[in-house]
Design an enzyme around this catalytic site. Sequence first.
Site, PDB file in Angstrom:
ATOM      1  N   GLU A 167      51.816  69.227 -21.134  1.00 25.85           N
ATOM      2  CA  GLU A 167      52.573  70.280 -20.456  1.00 25.85           C
ATOM      3  C   GLU A 167      53.752  70.834 -20.688  1.00 25.85           C
ATOM      4  OE1 GLU A 167      50.716  68.593 -15.881  1.00 25.85           O
ATOM      5  OE2 GLU A 167      52.902  68.959 -16.080  1.00 25.85           O
ATOM      6  N   GLU A 202      44.447  65.524 -15.787  1.00 23.39           N
ATOM      7  CA  GLU A 202      45.286  65.023 -14.510  1.00 23.39           C
ATOM      8  C   GLU A 202      44.813  65.911 -13.248  1.00 23.39           C
ATOM      9  OE1 GLU A 202      49.320  65.341 -14.642  1.00 23.39           O
ATOM     10  OE2 GLU A 202      49.787  64.562 -16.584  1.00 23.39           O
TER      11      GLU A 202
END
Length: 447
Positions: A171, A355
């Site tokens: 991320e 995720e």
Amino acid sequence: MSITLPPHSKMLTSDFIFGVATASFQIEGATTADNRLPSIWDTFCATPGKVKGADNGEIACDHYHLWEQDIKLIKDLSVDAYRLSIAWPRVMNEKGEANQAGLDFYRNLLKTLKAEGLTVFVTLYHWDLPQHLEDKGGWLNRETAYQFKQYADLVTKELSEWVDSWATFNEPFCAAILGYELGIHAPGLTKPEYGRQAAHHILLAHGLALPIIRKNAPQSQVGIVLNMNRSYAASEKAEDQFAGLMRETLDNQFFIEPLMKGQYPQILKTVAPQYLPTILPGDMEIICQQMDFLGMNFYTCNHNAFDSEKMFKDVKNSKTVEYTDIGWEVAPHAFTELLVNLHKQYTLPPMYITENGIACADNIIDGGINDDQRVRYLNDHLNALHQAIEEGVDIRGYFAWSLMDNFEWAEGYSKRFGLTYVDYQTQERTIKRSGYAYRDFLNSRKS
């Protein structure tokens, strides 16, 4: 309540991987053990007012000491794979030399995971930058990208024997924008130009590390993990449509377009040039290298109304929708739409959902945790993923976030994302109803 997919789903074939995921700072604790250096998150946690409850990562889930028990827990869930991250401050000293004690921890962990038959996905950077590098400018300093290359070289030389898949970064949006532009995450800086420059250096670091990892780990896959929310306009009004477009451009396209096309979104040149970083000759060629996979983290969607200063502002969905305990909208349809749109926009490498999960207000009652909302969330998002695959998106695996409750960054220990409940006083782990539902679903594939 159970998790089920259509019987013909490609996700039920033996080559689709299901796993659980964690990150080093969120579970390991032992922040001063075995010569581990301070990280930006140790510093951020120690800064008053930054983390809810003044919580920190000093103990977390004490995974550093309980890792063997945690591998048993992973096995108890019947997953195929485990995704974890390496703590940079644990494996290198300030001179850039190996810290053998830290490397031994990961070596023992990875060896045991492989001995248990698990497929191992490792992320090199899940936000815990060594503080001494932040002191020199962190991700605002171009030199940090070259320091990351050295770190990637060391770790992949030492550990690649037991790793199936390497992701350079988790991320970049959160590391750069939440950390350097919005100040919600470490190191807590708050300038738009900082966020975008930090993002550029993170993407550069990814590109610099790719060929090194390939050389050291020729048998492993190499890629990166992006997070994306689906951005919607708050209304049909032209200015709100523009707001939705700018949110999509700055949050999502700003990160994937350099990786896929070697350029930042062209619209920014005209509409918002202040969001374009300083780029040196050759940078985009380094960033835009072929990857073996793209990881994608998905949790929610957002709705955007026009704002004359910032171009967009977050507004609540006008419809009645379900929210999670962290206040995020439950939107499985947005998951399908996001993936299908990306598939239409780019020639993507194979993807993994690295995720996906939900914070619930979990409590132990009579020895059990009945987190039905999480079971529903997992079921609905797995079916949304199935739909995206039906529409042509090449997705090879799915990781539930998270193996267990853990340190949830600025939220401290107030939010629980785990399939397993952690009592932070006793460190006792208790599998929740969702963990059993996930296990039952995974075991049903084999029957």
